[in-house]
Enzyme design. Sequence first.
Site, short mmCIF file in Angstrom:
data_model
loop_
_atom_site.label_atom_id
_atom_site.label_comp_id
_atom_site.label_asym_id
_atom_site.label_seq_id
_atom_site.Cartn_x
_atom_site.Cartn_y
_atom_site.Cartn_z
N ASP A 1 -12.51 -27.18 40.04
CA ASP A 1 -12.88 -27.01 41.45
C ASP A 1 -13.18 -28.41 41.97
OD1 ASP A 1 -13.68 -26.13 43.90
OD2 ASP A 1 -15.46 -25.06 43.21
N CYS B 1 -16.61 -29.65 37.41
CA CYS B 1 -17.21 -29.75 38.76
C CYS B 1 -17.85 -28.40 39.08
CB CYS B 1 -16.20 -30.17 39.81
SG CYS B 1 -15.22 -31.61 39.32
N GLY C 1 -21.54 -20.83 40.67
CA GLY C 1 -21.01 -19.53 41.08
C GLY C 1 -19.78 -19.12 40.29
N CYS D 1 -11.93 -26.43 48.41
CA CYS D 1 -12.27 -25.72 49.65
C CYS D 1 -11.85 -26.60 50.84
CB CYS D 1 -13.74 -25.34 49.71
SG CYS D 1 -14.89 -26.72 49.48
#
EC number: 2.1.1.176
Length: 429
Positions: free
Chosen positions: A322, A254, A259, A375
Amino acid sequence: MKKQRNLRSMAAQAVEQVVEQGQSLSNILPPLQQKVSDKDKALLQELCFGVLRTLSQLDWLINKLMARPMTGKQRTVHYLIMVGLYQLLYTRIPPHAALAETVEGAVAIKRPQLKGLINGVLRQFQRQQEELLAEFNASDARYLHPSWLLKRLQKAYPEQWQSIVEANNQRPPMWLRVNRTHHSRDSWLALLDEAGMKGFPHADYPDAVRLETPAPVHALPGFEDGWVTVQDASAQGCMTWLAPQNGEHILDLCAAPGGKTTHILEVAPEAQVVAVDIDEQRLSRVYDNLKRLGMKATVKQGDGRYPSQWCGKQQFDRILLDAPCSATGVIRRHPDIKWLRRDRDIPELAQLQSEILDAIWPHLKSGGTLVYATCSVLPEENSLQIKAFLQRTADAELCETGTPEQPGKQNLPGAEEGDGFFYAKLIKK
């Protein structure tokens, strides 16, 4: 020279697309910004982000100021009035200019006959502002969050939910990651100082710098040469737990927009990195980031639930997952999330995360490390997800992040000025 456009009508139409059609502002805004002058780009962004951040307040005010809601083809006018109210409440634009430009926006959206209505509503607000805001500040709408999300936060964080909500409603700071293969953080901070800008190092994350004032990326020393990347401090925390090493085979699952892929290669330049994402369109951002930083990785389009389709039987020394999530930890950075997510999305996302975890675990070598990150701030996607995984996976062991009863490390929005983020480090026995 760019054609002069009415920014207020553009902002109103963008917000309408988010709220009414479920489109992401990050997809809508960049093409719109290409249509306006450089000096207007920032104002257009401020109007879109600001209205979405304070949407429930603006909606509440319109319901007080108007006898009937705007519906059907006139719905855009509802959002245009929101843009007008936002300017009067939250910007330093002179009220007469805010009113004039907003009223003129009715022409741009082909509703010139409603200019008088828009003007009347905004002027009525100016007259009644004090008493309206006093009433609003005594209502639940003052939290600027949808009720379903507020209830989940109150349940999960009975002592902290108000500070989470408050942090979500703030403008985010701009965090950067210094590329250690080019500069130490201190040497790059010196270059930043020479450029007339001020930055502050993060106490825990060795590459993280917070700008005193957000700046355009082209103004940052060496941005085009890959010396620095825009990335929130909490996202940088993934490398603390992953601890990639040179020579290892590492999977970033993912991975878009890349980044964390590039961060792995900054920390371990000789690692063999495979970056996978289900969204082929977003993978172009991974390629762009790798190119700007002058790095190489194997980039693949693939579904995390079916790894054999894109990696066969290959195993990795380390995996960074992630996971797709509600993104409730980054609302201050993406205020449209509050209005794009629905309560029913949470169990669906938790199920998807569970399926990806189970599918990718066999592709981790014995003794290897998997870092699960989101997140999100919701336990269903985080601690409860990992607790259930540990209970059903005999060869998985929690390492350094929490306890088996309360697994993982949860960063809340605004803590050390970072985004909300969750990490769990798992070792394969």
